[in-house]
Design a protein around this motif. Structure first.
Motif, PDB file in Angstrom:
ATOM      1  N   SER A  19      56.169  99.291  44.580  1.00 17.95           N
ATOM      2  CA  SER A  19      55.519  98.040  44.185  1.00 17.95           C
ATOM      3  C   SER A  19      55.606  96.971  45.258  1.00 17.95           C
ATOM      4  CB  SER A  19      56.141  97.516  42.886  1.00 17.95           C
ATOM      5  OG  SER A  19      57.555  97.322  43.039  1.00 17.95           O
ATOM      6  N   THR A  20      56.519  97.120  46.208  1.00 18.52           N
ATOM      7  CA  THR A  20      56.654  96.143  47.284  1.00 18.52           C
ATOM      8  C   THR A  20      56.450  96.825  48.634  1.00 18.52           C
ATOM      9  OG1 THR A  20      59.052  96.486  47.415  1.00 18.52           O
ATOM     10  CG2 THR A  20      58.258  94.744  45.951  1.00 18.52           C
ATOM     11  N   THR A  21      56.094  96.035  49.636  1.00 11.74           N
ATOM     12  CA  THR A  21      55.890  96.539  50.994  1.00 11.74           C
ATOM     13  C   THR A  21      57.181  96.409  51.779  1.00 11.74           C
ATOM     14  OG1 THR A  21      53.560  95.892  50.963  1.00 11.74           O
ATOM     15  CG2 THR A  21      54.578  96.248  53.122  1.00 11.74           C
ATOM     16  N   PRO A  22      57.644  97.470  52.441  1.00 12.19           N
ATOM     17  CA  PRO A  22      58.858  97.353  53.268  1.00 12.19           C
ATOM     18  C   PRO A  22      58.695  96.261  54.320  1.00 12.19           C
ATOM     19  CG  PRO A  22      58.234  99.654  53.001  1.00 12.19           C
ATOM     20  CD  PRO A  22      57.098  98.837  52.460  1.00 12.19           C
ATOM     21  N   THR A  23      59.807  95.667  54.697  1.00  8.23           N
ATOM     22  CA  THR A  23      59.766  94.567  55.657  1.00  8.23           C
ATOM     23  C   THR A  23      60.520  94.860  56.941  1.00  8.23           C
ATOM     24  OG1 THR A  23      61.704  93.549  54.617  1.00  8.23           O
ATOM     25  CG2 THR A  23      59.522  92.842  53.836  1.00  8.23           C
ATOM     26  N   LEU A  65      51.884 103.481  54.000  1.00  7.24           N
ATOM     27  CA  LEU A  65      52.075 103.938  55.378  1.00  7.24           C
ATOM     28  C   LEU A  65      50.818 103.750  56.224  1.00  7.24           C
ATOM     29  CD1 LEU A  65      54.196 107.210  54.985  1.00  7.24           C
ATOM     30  CD2 LEU A  65      54.981 104.859  55.362  1.00  7.24           C
ATOM     31  N   VAL A  66      49.651 103.777  55.590  1.00  2.49           N
ATOM     32  CA  VAL A  66      48.410 103.618  56.356  1.00  2.49           C
ATOM     33  C   VAL A  66      48.276 102.217  56.936  1.00  2.49           C
ATOM     34  CG1 VAL A  66      47.159 105.408  55.094  1.00  2.49           C
ATOM     35  CG2 VAL A  66      47.073 103.035  54.288  1.00  2.49           C
ATOM     36  N   THR A  67      49.056 101.270  56.428  1.00  2.00           N
ATOM     37  CA  THR A  67      48.945  99.880  56.900  1.00  2.00           C
ATOM     38  C   THR A  67      50.208  99.421  57.623  1.00  2.00           C
ATOM     39  OG1 THR A  67      49.741  98.975  54.791  1.00  2.00           O
ATOM     40  CG2 THR A  67      47.365  99.303  55.029  1.00  2.00           C
ATOM     41  N   ILE A  68      51.029 100.330  58.086  1.00  2.00           N
ATOM     42  CA  ILE A  68      52.272  99.948  58.745  1.00  2.00           C
ATOM     43  C   ILE A  68      52.022  99.080  59.976  1.00  2.00           C
ATOM     44  CG2 ILE A  68      52.382 102.090  60.106  1.00  2.00           C
ATOM     45  CD1 ILE A  68      55.429 101.953  59.864  1.00  2.00           C
ATOM     46  N   LEU A  69      50.895  99.267  60.654  1.00  2.00           N
ATOM     47  CA  LEU A  69      50.553  98.474  61.836  1.00  2.00           C
ATOM     48  C   LEU A  69      49.674  97.273  61.500  1.00  2.00           C
ATOM     49  CD1 LEU A  69      49.741 101.361  64.365  1.00  2.00           C
ATOM     50  CD2 LEU A  69      51.822  99.970  64.284  1.00  2.00           C
ATOM     51  N   GLY A  70      49.321  97.108  60.238  1.00  2.00           N
ATOM     52  CA  GLY A  70      48.401  96.048  59.845  1.00  2.00           C
ATOM     53  C   GLY A  70      49.069  94.685  59.775  1.00  2.00           C
ATOM     54  N   HIS A  74      47.695  90.146  55.627  1.00  2.00           N
ATOM     55  CA  HIS A  74      46.717  90.884  54.835  1.00  2.00           C
ATOM     56  C   HIS A  74      47.357  92.024  54.040  1.00  2.00           C
ATOM     57  CE1 HIS A  74      43.549  88.579  56.652  1.00  2.00           C
ATOM     58  NE2 HIS A  74      43.883  88.971  57.871  1.00  2.00           N
ATOM     59  N   GLY A  75      48.690  92.017  53.965  1.00  2.46           N
ATOM     60  CA  GLY A  75      49.395  93.027  53.185  1.00  2.46           C
ATOM     61  C   GLY A  75      49.910  94.195  53.986  1.00  2.46           C
ATOM     62  N   GLY A  76      49.820  94.129  55.306  1.00  2.00           N
ATOM     63  CA  GLY A  76      50.306  95.213  56.154  1.00  2.00           C
ATOM     64  C   GLY A  76      51.768  95.067  56.510  1.00  2.00           C
ATOM     65  N   GLY A  77      52.252  96.037  57.274  1.00  2.00           N
ATOM     66  CA  GLY A  77      53.663  96.039  57.638  1.00  2.00           C
ATOM     67  C   GLY A  77      54.003  95.198  58.840  1.00  2.00           C
ATOM     68  N   GLY A  78      53.014  94.948  59.711  1.00  2.00           N
ATOM     69  CA  GLY A  78      53.265  94.165  60.901  1.00  2.00           C
ATOM     70  C   GLY A  78      54.253  94.801  61.861  1.00  2.00           C
ATOM     71  N   GLN A  79      54.357  96.125  61.823  1.00  2.00           N
ATOM     72  CA  GLN A  79      55.337  96.824  62.652  1.00  2.00           C
ATOM     73  C   GLN A  79      54.728  97.258  63.982  1.00  2.00           C
ATOM     74  OE1 GLN A  79      58.626  97.012  61.657  1.00  2.00           O
ATOM     75  NE2 GLN A  79      57.861  95.719  59.978  1.00  2.00           N
ATOM     76  N   GLU A  80      55.574  97.803  64.847  1.00  2.00           N
ATOM     77  CA  GLU A  80      55.140  98.224  66.179  1.00  2.00           C
ATOM     78  C   GLU A  80      55.089  99.740  66.272  1.00  2.00           C
ATOM     79  OE1 GLU A  80      58.008  96.126  68.644  1.00  2.00           O
ATOM     80  OE2 GLU A  80      56.537  94.521  68.997  1.00  2.00           O
ATOM     81  N   TRP A  81      54.491 100.226  67.368  1.00  2.00           N
ATOM     82  CA  TRP A  81      54.256 101.662  67.528  1.00  2.00           C
ATOM     83  C   TRP A  81      55.527 102.520  67.530  1.00  2.00           C
ATOM     84  CZ3 TRP A  81      50.555 104.970  66.729  1.00  2.00           C
ATOM     85  CH2 TRP A  81      49.227 104.531  66.703  1.00  2.00           C
TER      86      TRP A  81
END
Length: 412
Positions: A19-23, A65-70, A74-81
């Protein structure tokens, strides 16, 4: 090091709370392990069935997982490669096909960053993240280029590609072609489900059976000039960062090769502990006390750990380039490609060795079709033929002996 061994109960989708996005990195890796555990429950059966992986892609979307780089806004993970690569590796340990699909998706998700204008990047990443688009790509360079007709306000794509990984399970597809009468290449992102795109449904290979990598025919697919990636007033301004798609996709390959190898090794170790019988003339009551078993698993694990460490280091080196996309030089890019080539070569060799070598520790009873231990080798063997590993070693050798850096191509 990650492991999912010694679990008491298999993980089901219904038992998970997404229900929540990892940070942070631990949270994303835990999410990837959840996905792995769901996938590996019936991986052998799904490999045999070879059905279109709609449910598996839904799992990737539901997990986030499809939005880990998003973008986070906008609800993405904002993570790096570097973290995204580790997530690909983890998912591939559960199912190599789905690890490949995730890896290709993340590359094509990033395509706007590679070649787009700032406005295009913002628009694509916002829409793709909010809607959790799943990306496919019809950009096989071994085939003839798609042709593009310039019809004033629109570009019209037509042609055929032998491979289009993601095909029917994708929401959008990346196209690349050449405008007729010019040498101008244009990338564009288009909806996958439209009359002008027909997927061949002809992927029937010995491995990576669930990647939907069959052919695609493109007929009069229209794209507004405004959607031509990286073009301003119909002019493209090149930069070195445009060519980073190859180092990225080659590291994606590395990660799902290593993930498949890890899945094979951990699944085999569990079988050896629980079911493999000691040799009747060996003098041991348990298979895990056999000296050859200890040597085998020790050797294979040591080799895997070494290449995983190299892969992580090369991913961190690549991230330096991502953080300075406008400032990267041709020499910096070339030196990085040499390192990518080196880890690609090692990952190929080690993954093939592990996925075939595990049988030495399993015994004849483990060769039943139901167990499907052969899928690990078939998956690695199939994809490692994507481009000859000898040319990767050659890139490294040319740099060592002649101080030559590889020129950017579709494969280097």
């Amino acid at each position: 090091m990650t492991t999912t061994e010694n679990r008491s109960e298999p993980t089901t989708v219904e038992s998970l709370d997404w229900s929540t996005t990892p940070t942070d990195a631990p949270g994303w890796l835990a999410r990837a392990r959840d996905v792995r555990r769901v996938l590996e429950r019936d991986a052998a059966a799904r490999d045999r069935a070879g059905a279109t992986p709609h449910d598996e892609v839904a799992l990737l979307k539901d997990s986030g997982l499809v939005t880990i780089l998003g973008p986070v806004e906008h609800g993405g993970g904002g993570q790096e490669w570097p973290l995204a690569y580790r997530v690909i590796r983890e998912v591939a340990a559960g199912d190599g096909s789905i690890g490949q699909l995730l890896g290709y998706h993340l590359l094509w998700f990033w395509a706007a960053r590679l070649v787009g204008t700032p406005e295009q990047i913002a628009a694509v990443e916002a829409d793709a993240t909010r809607n959790r688009w799943f990306f496919g790509g019809a950009v096989n360079p071994r085939d003839a280029e798609l042709t593009i007709r310039d019809e004033g306000d629109e570009l019209v794509y037509s042609g055929r590609k032998s491979f289009s990984t993601g095909s029917r399970v994708s929401d959008v597809t990346v196209l690349e072609g050449v405008i007729e009468g010019t040498d101008t290449h244009v990338f564009a992102i288009v909806p996958s489900h439209q009359e002008g795109i027909v997927f061949g449904d002809d992927w029937d290979n010995i491995g990576q059976r669930l990647t939907e990598s069959g052919s695609v025919t493109i007929t009069d697919v229209r794209v507004p000039w405004a959607a031509a990636a990286g073009f301003t007033d119909r002019v493209f301004t090149p930069r070195v960062y445009n060519t980073l798609n190859v180092p990225i996709i080659q590291l994606v390959f590395v990660e799902f090769y290593l993930g498949i190898a890890r899945g094979a090794l951990e699944t085999a170790a569990r079988f050896t502990r629980e079911r493999t019988r000691p040799w009747l003339h060996g003098g041991h009551e348990r298979a895990v006390d056999e000296p050859y078993q200890l040597d085998l698993y020790g050797d294979l694990h040591a080799k895997l750990w070494a290449v995983e460490a190299l892969a992580d280091a090369v991913a961190q080196e690549q991230q330096v380039i991502h953080r300075d996309a406008d400032g990267v030089t041709a020499e910096q890019r070339g030196r990085h490609e040499v390192r990518v080539a080196a880890v690609k070569a090692r990952a190929t060799d080690v993954a093939l060795e592990i996925t075939s070598g595990i049988f030495e520790g399993l015994g004849a009873r483990a060769t039943t079709t139901e167990l499907g231990f052969d899928r690990f080798w078939r998956n690695v063997r199939t994809h490692t033929l994507h481009d000859p590993v000898a040319y990767k070693r050659r890139e490294v050798g040319a740099w060592v002996l002649r101080d030559e850096l590889p020129e950017p191509t579709w494969y280097s």
